[in-house]
Write a protein that holds these residues in place. Structure first.
Motif, PDB file in Angstrom:
ATOM      1  N   HIS A   1       0.676  -1.386  -0.071  1.00 46.50           N
ATOM      2  CA  HIS A   1       0.160  -0.138   0.095  1.00 46.50           C
ATOM      3  C   HIS A   1       0.734   1.390   0.098  1.00 46.50           C
ATOM      4  O   HIS A   1       0.134   2.207   0.160  1.00 46.50           O
ATOM      5  CB  HIS A   1      -0.940   0.050   1.284  1.00 46.50           C
ATOM      6  CG  HIS A   1      -1.781  -1.108   1.307  1.00 46.50           C
ATOM      7  ND1 HIS A   1      -2.661  -1.443   0.083  1.00 46.50           N
ATOM      8  CD2 HIS A   1      -2.086  -2.117   2.394  1.00 46.50           C
ATOM      9  CE1 HIS A   1      -3.575  -2.611   0.791  1.00 46.50           C
ATOM     10  NE2 HIS A   1      -2.901  -2.988   1.884  1.00 46.50           N
TER      11      HIS A   1
ATOM     12  N   LYS B   1      -0.011   4.005  -2.399  1.00 43.93           N
ATOM     13  CA  LYS B   1      -1.377   4.907  -2.415  1.00 43.93           C
ATOM     14  C   LYS B   1      -1.039   5.512  -0.994  1.00 43.93           C
ATOM     15  O   LYS B   1      -1.608   6.791  -0.843  1.00 43.93           O
ATOM     16  CB  LYS B   1      -2.526   3.915  -1.774  1.00 43.93           C
ATOM     17  CG  LYS B   1      -3.258   3.160  -3.142  1.00 43.93           C
ATOM     18  CD  LYS B   1      -4.316   2.406  -2.695  1.00 43.93           C
ATOM     19  CE  LYS B   1      -4.967   1.614  -3.778  1.00 43.93           C
ATOM     20  NZ  LYS B   1      -6.107   0.839  -3.396  1.00 43.93           N
TER      21      LYS B   1
ATOM     22  N   ARG C   1       0.840   8.808  -2.371  1.00 39.51           N
ATOM     23  CA  ARG C   1      -0.192   9.628  -2.834  1.00 39.51           C
ATOM     24  C   ARG C   1      -1.325  10.458  -1.898  1.00 39.51           C
ATOM     25  O   ARG C   1      -1.469  11.605  -1.970  1.00 39.51           O
ATOM     26  CB  ARG C   1      -1.042   8.976  -3.800  1.00 39.51           C
ATOM     27  CG  ARG C   1      -0.191   8.476  -5.254  1.00 39.51           C
ATOM     28  CD  ARG C   1      -1.082   7.975  -6.251  1.00 39.51           C
ATOM     29  NE  ARG C   1      -1.918   7.244  -6.085  1.00 39.51           N
ATOM     30  CZ  ARG C   1      -1.644   5.792  -6.062  1.00 39.51           C
ATOM     31  NH1 ARG C   1      -0.292   5.498  -6.657  1.00 39.51           N
ATOM     32  NH2 ARG C   1      -2.457   4.770  -5.926  1.00 39.51           N
TER      33      ARG C   1
ATOM     34  N   GLU D   1      -5.776  -2.017   5.155  1.00 37.92           N
ATOM     35  CA  GLU D   1      -5.720  -0.909   4.041  1.00 37.92           C
ATOM     36  C   GLU D   1      -6.126   0.537   4.688  1.00 37.92           C
ATOM     37  O   GLU D   1      -5.350   1.469   4.566  1.00 37.92           O
ATOM     38  CB  GLU D   1      -6.240  -1.268   2.806  1.00 37.92           C
ATOM     39  CG  GLU D   1      -5.833   0.011   1.777  1.00 37.92           C
ATOM     40  CD  GLU D   1      -6.535  -0.349   0.605  1.00 37.92           C
ATOM     41  OE1 GLU D   1      -6.479   0.485  -0.549  1.00 37.92           O
ATOM     42  OE2 GLU D   1      -7.269  -1.487  -0.113  1.00 37.92           O
TER      43      GLU D   1
ATOM     44  N   MET E   1      -4.258   3.848   5.736  1.00 38.67           N
ATOM     45  CA  MET E   1      -4.451   4.994   5.355  1.00 38.67           C
ATOM     46  C   MET E   1      -4.809   6.055   6.455  1.00 38.67           C
ATOM     47  O   MET E   1      -4.444   7.358   6.348  1.00 38.67           O
ATOM     48  CB  MET E   1      -5.864   4.766   4.268  1.00 38.67           C
ATOM     49  CG  MET E   1      -5.438   4.225   2.924  1.00 38.67           C
ATOM     50  SD  MET E   1      -4.197   5.038   2.053  1.00 38.67           S
ATOM     51  CE  MET E   1      -5.383   6.288   1.014  1.00 38.67           C
TER      52      MET E   1
ATOM     53  N   GLU F   1      -8.073   7.904  -6.165  1.00 40.75           N
ATOM     54  CA  GLU F   1      -7.992   6.657  -5.629  1.00 40.75           C
ATOM     55  C   GLU F   1      -8.924   5.673  -6.069  1.00 40.75           C
ATOM     56  O   GLU F   1      -8.713   4.408  -5.710  1.00 40.75           O
ATOM     57  CB  GLU F   1      -7.396   6.589  -4.062  1.00 40.75           C
ATOM     58  CG  GLU F   1      -6.184   7.683  -3.659  1.00 40.75           C
ATOM     59  CD  GLU F   1      -4.949   7.034  -4.344  1.00 40.75           C
ATOM     60  OE1 GLU F   1      -4.990   5.743  -4.632  1.00 40.75           O
ATOM     61  OE2 GLU F   1      -4.053   7.726  -4.502  1.00 40.75           O
TER      62      GLU F   1
ATOM     63  N   TYR G   1     -11.850   4.893  -4.304  1.00 40.44           N
ATOM     64  CA  TYR G   1     -12.059   4.479  -3.253  1.00 40.44           C
ATOM     65  C   TYR G   1     -13.610   4.427  -2.855  1.00 40.44           C
ATOM     66  O   TYR G   1     -14.374   5.190  -3.864  1.00 40.44           O
ATOM     67  CB  TYR G   1     -11.738   5.158  -1.600  1.00 40.44           C
ATOM     68  CG  TYR G   1     -10.468   4.458  -1.315  1.00 40.44           C
ATOM     69  CD1 TYR G   1     -10.316   4.128   0.107  1.00 40.44           C
ATOM     70  CD2 TYR G   1      -9.128   4.645  -2.074  1.00 40.44           C
ATOM     71  CE1 TYR G   1      -9.094   3.619   0.622  1.00 40.44           C
ATOM     72  CE2 TYR G   1      -8.170   4.212  -1.509  1.00 40.44           C
ATOM     73  CZ  TYR G   1      -7.745   3.746  -0.251  1.00 40.44           C
ATOM     74  OH  TYR G   1      -6.693   3.228   0.356  1.00 40.44           O
TER      75      TYR G   1
END
Length: 171
Positions: free
Chosen positions: A13, A16, A19, A56, A60, A122, A124
């Motif tokens: 991850h 991600k 970013r 994940e 995040m 992303e 999501y």
């Protein structure tokens, strides 16, 4: 958890996370450092990671918290705002629309900017965004709608101005 498991469950991850951190911090170096710190902390607590049902989302959320802490300490946002004033619409042309849109997104309030990044960049889902940002689903939808509306309004003004400028020069 051994090194291989960590690599396959957490380290995948990192892009991600970078970013997302860059979206918050704006600066590449700061974002890289934030990701590095989060990865180190996750590695140190690797034996406790099994307790999170969505690793994940936890990663995040960790990078979000790290980035916000960095903003508080270093006041990155105020420095960025001073150094990079939004380019006036008279200097912009239709050809650099992507850069203009990114500037518009960066000028959004923090929650709207983060929600828009996670959803539109992303990709999501709404519930995942809510989990990462610790917001309810309706709050995520509302912030996303407001962010998109603001960007749309700014783009409309810009394109109307550009059209007026182009056609008034032809006369």
């Amino acid at each position: 958890m051994n090194q291989e498991q960590f690599k396959n469950t957490v380290f995948v991850h990192k892009d991600k996370l970078f970013r997302f951190a860059k979206r918050i911090l704006v600066d590449d170096d700061e974002a890289f450092d934030a990701v590095q710190n989060v990865m180190m902390r996750l590695w140190q607590g690797k034996d406790k990671l099994y307790q999170y049902r969505n690793l994940e989302a936890f990663c995040m959320q960790s990078i979000k918290n790290e980035a916000l802490n960095r903003i508080k300490k270093a006041k990155v946002r105020t420095d960025f705002a001073e150094q990079h004033q939004i380019i006036s619409t008279t200097e912009n042309s239709v050809e650099n629309t992507k850069e203009i849109i990114l500037e518009m997104i960066n000028s959004l309030p923090e929650k709207q900017r983060l929600v828009m990044h996670l959803r539109d960049v992303e990709d999501y889902d709404i519930d995942e965004i809510g989990e990462v940002l610790e917001m309810g689903e309706s709050a995520v939808r509302l912030n996303l709608m407001r962010a998109r509306q603001k960007v749309k309004e700014q783009l409309t003004k810009l394109f109307d101005y550009e059209s007026f400028r182009i056609y008034s020069n032809k006369k």
